[in-house]
Design a protein around this motif. Sequence first.
Motif, PDB file in Angstrom:
ATOM      1  N   ALA A  62      37.193  85.438  26.725  1.00 43.31           N
ATOM      2  CA  ALA A  62      36.399  85.841  27.886  1.00 43.31           C
ATOM      3  C   ALA A  62      37.288  86.017  29.109  1.00 43.31           C
ATOM      4  O   ALA A  62      37.138  86.977  29.886  1.00 43.31           O
ATOM      5  CB  ALA A  62      35.311  84.798  28.165  1.00 43.31           C
ATOM      6  N   GLU A  63      38.218  85.100  29.281  1.00 43.52           N
ATOM      7  CA  GLU A  63      39.131  85.176  30.421  1.00 43.52           C
ATOM      8  C   GLU A  63      40.041  86.399  30.299  1.00 43.52           C
ATOM      9  O   GLU A  63      40.321  87.089  31.288  1.00 43.52           O
ATOM     10  CB  GLU A  63      39.957  83.893  30.494  1.00 43.52           C
ATOM     11  CG  GLU A  63      40.771  83.728  31.756  1.00 43.52           C
ATOM     12  CD  GLU A  63      39.953  83.553  33.021  1.00 43.52           C
ATOM     13  OE1 GLU A  63      40.531  83.723  34.109  1.00 43.52           O
ATOM     14  OE2 GLU A  63      38.730  83.269  32.925  1.00 43.52           O
ATOM     15  N   ALA A  64      40.483  86.688  29.086  1.00 42.67           N
ATOM     16  CA  ALA A  64      41.364  87.841  28.864  1.00 42.67           C
ATOM     17  C   ALA A  64      40.634  89.163  29.075  1.00 42.67           C
ATOM     18  O   ALA A  64      41.236  90.144  29.531  1.00 42.67           O
ATOM     19  CB  ALA A  64      41.940  87.781  27.452  1.00 42.67           C
ATOM     20  N   PHE A  65      39.339  89.184  28.767  1.00 45.43           N
ATOM     21  CA  PHE A  65      38.570  90.425  28.838  1.00 45.43           C
ATOM     22  C   PHE A  65      37.968  90.697  30.216  1.00 45.43           C
ATOM     23  O   PHE A  65      37.471  91.796  30.472  1.00 45.43           O
ATOM     24  CB  PHE A  65      37.404  90.387  27.835  1.00 45.43           C
ATOM     25  CG  PHE A  65      37.818  90.361  26.387  1.00 45.43           C
ATOM     26  CD1 PHE A  65      39.052  90.839  25.982  1.00 45.43           C
ATOM     27  CD2 PHE A  65      36.956  89.856  25.420  1.00 45.43           C
ATOM     28  CE1 PHE A  65      39.429  90.812  24.650  1.00 45.43           C
ATOM     29  CE2 PHE A  65      37.324  89.828  24.081  1.00 45.43           C
ATOM     30  CZ  PHE A  65      38.559  90.302  23.693  1.00 45.43           C
ATOM     31  N   LYS A  66      38.000  89.731  31.125  1.00 42.76           N
ATOM     32  CA  LYS A  66      37.175  89.830  32.336  1.00 42.76           C
ATOM     33  C   LYS A  66      37.648  90.887  33.330  1.00 42.76           C
ATOM     34  O   LYS A  66      36.868  91.348  34.170  1.00 42.76           O
ATOM     35  CB  LYS A  66      37.072  88.478  33.036  1.00 42.76           C
ATOM     36  CG  LYS A  66      38.314  88.046  33.796  1.00 42.76           C
ATOM     37  CD  LYS A  66      38.064  86.736  34.534  1.00 42.76           C
ATOM     38  CE  LYS A  66      39.255  86.318  35.378  1.00 42.76           C
ATOM     39  NZ  LYS A  66      39.005  85.048  36.091  1.00 42.76           N
ATOM     40  N   GLY A  67      38.907  91.271  33.266  1.00 41.69           N
ATOM     41  CA  GLY A  67      39.390  92.261  34.220  1.00 41.69           C
ATOM     42  C   GLY A  67      39.402  91.688  35.625  1.00 41.69           C
ATOM     43  O   GLY A  67      39.813  90.544  35.844  1.00 41.69           O
ATOM     44  N   ASN A  68      38.919  92.480  36.583  1.00 42.33           N
ATOM     45  CA  ASN A  68      38.978  92.076  37.989  1.00 42.33           C
ATOM     46  C   ASN A  68      37.656  91.564  38.536  1.00 42.33           C
ATOM     47  O   ASN A  68      37.505  91.435  39.750  1.00 42.33           O
ATOM     48  CB  ASN A  68      39.453  93.257  38.847  1.00 42.33           C
ATOM     49  CG  ASN A  68      40.880  93.667  38.523  1.00 42.33           C
ATOM     50  OD1 ASN A  68      41.736  92.820  38.295  1.00 42.33           O
ATOM     51  ND2 ASN A  68      41.134  94.964  38.486  1.00 42.33           N
ATOM     52  N   ILE A  69      36.706  91.271  37.671  1.00 42.79           N
ATOM     53  CA  ILE A  69      35.420  90.814  38.178  1.00 42.79           C
ATOM     54  C   ILE A  69      35.519  89.343  38.589  1.00 42.79           C
ATOM     55  O   ILE A  69      36.331  88.596  38.048  1.00 42.79           O
ATOM     56  CB  ILE A  69      34.274  91.037  37.164  1.00 42.79           C
ATOM     57  CG1 ILE A  69      34.413  90.109  35.952  1.00 42.79           C
ATOM     58  CG2 ILE A  69      34.232  92.494  36.723  1.00 42.79           C
ATOM     59  CD1 ILE A  69      33.225  90.208  35.005  1.00 42.79           C
ATOM     60  N   PRO A  70      34.706  88.897  39.566  1.00 42.50           N
ATOM     61  CA  PRO A  70      34.832  87.539  40.120  1.00 42.50           C
ATOM     62  C   PRO A  70      34.178  86.474  39.241  1.00 42.50           C
ATOM     63  O   PRO A  70      33.158  85.880  39.582  1.00 42.50           O
ATOM     64  CB  PRO A  70      34.127  87.659  41.470  1.00 42.50           C
ATOM     65  CG  PRO A  70      33.074  88.700  41.243  1.00 42.50           C
ATOM     66  CD  PRO A  70      33.702  89.705  40.302  1.00 42.50           C
ATOM     67  N   VAL A  71      34.783  86.236  38.080  1.00 36.95           N
ATOM     68  CA  VAL A  71      34.245  85.280  37.113  1.00 36.95           C
ATOM     69  C   VAL A  71      35.302  84.225  36.787  1.00 36.95           C
ATOM     70  O   VAL A  71      36.478  84.554  36.571  1.00 36.95           O
ATOM     71  CB  VAL A  71      33.811  85.989  35.809  1.00 36.95           C
ATOM     72  CG1 VAL A  71      33.363  84.964  34.769  1.00 36.95           C
ATOM     73  CG2 VAL A  71      32.685  86.970  36.080  1.00 36.95           C
ATOM     74  N   GLN A  72      34.869  82.983  36.775  1.00 43.93           N
ATOM     75  CA  GLN A  72      35.688  81.863  36.311  1.00 43.93           C
ATOM     76  C   GLN A  72      35.126  81.403  34.974  1.00 43.93           C
ATOM     77  O   GLN A  72      33.910  81.347  34.793  1.00 43.93           O
ATOM     78  CB  GLN A  72      35.614  80.717  37.327  1.00 43.93           C
ATOM     79  CG  GLN A  72      36.257  79.422  36.883  1.00 43.93           C
ATOM     80  CD  GLN A  72      36.008  78.288  37.877  1.00 43.93           C
ATOM     81  OE1 GLN A  72      35.465  78.497  38.960  1.00 43.93           O
ATOM     82  NE2 GLN A  72      36.394  77.077  37.502  1.00 43.93           N
ATOM     83  N   HIS A  73      35.984  81.071  34.037  1.00 40.41           N
ATOM     84  CA  HIS A  73      35.540  80.561  32.745  1.00 40.41           C
ATOM     85  C   HIS A  73      36.045  79.132  32.552  1.00 40.41           C
ATOM     86  O   HIS A  73      37.123  78.785  33.024  1.00 40.41           O
ATOM     87  CB  HIS A  73      36.036  81.450  31.597  1.00 40.41           C
ATOM     88  CG  HIS A  73      35.461  82.824  31.623  1.00 40.41           C
ATOM     89  ND1 HIS A  73      36.137  83.909  32.129  1.00 40.41           N
ATOM     90  CD2 HIS A  73      34.259  83.290  31.212  1.00 40.41           C
ATOM     91  CE1 HIS A  73      35.382  84.991  32.032  1.00 40.41           C
ATOM     92  NE2 HIS A  73      34.249  84.641  31.475  1.00 40.41           N
TER      93      HIS A  73
END
Length: 212
Positions: A62-73
């Motif tokens: 999930a962290e690798a796929f998130k790109g530049n969106i403001p998401v913390q895993h």
Amino acid sequence: MSDGHAPIWRHLIELIVERDLSQKSVLDFGCNQGGLLRHLYALRPFRKALGIDIAEQSVAKAEAFKGNIPVQHAVGGTLEGWIEEFDLAISHEVIYLIEDIDAHAADIFKALKPGGVYYAVTGCHTDNPLWPKWRELVAQRTNTIVQDRSITDYAKAFAKAGFQVSARKLEYDGFIPYFADGWTPDFADALDYYTQTKIVFRLIKNQTGAAS
């Protein structure tokens, strides 16, 4: 859940009553590889989000796929330390795996801001006509203790935690993809599952933030 189910995700997102998430903080409990949050951000951009899951490999993806969106895993099964942090929480086919549903409901309740909303989605309940077969699959594929809970059991648990409880059927209205995954070997069952069996709970934390 894989990105092959993206049409189901988009339908679920359309059911979310809160339209403008631009200033909102979002939680995806049981985020797997983060696909639902990525779809949500593409359709309704949020200020920030947390995706949490017990599976380290899934969280890493999930962290690798998130790109530049403001998401913390994060890796975990509880929200210890997250107090009145989120405006919106979502879980998709997660609550049926949770052994202590009362503790989970209380956990989410604490993590939501007053007035926050939790959308909990599941078709794995004893009101599902496929449940007698599915409970065996759950035991085999998840290595968890199978929980035999009805829709009413879930409603009571969330109400006990202090939520204002409402629900509806998912009632997916698009074309349903066929997957030979063992869950619905009869395609007719899949059609019924996504239109009639799968339930979306909408759970509102009262404005005072105190459990009733």
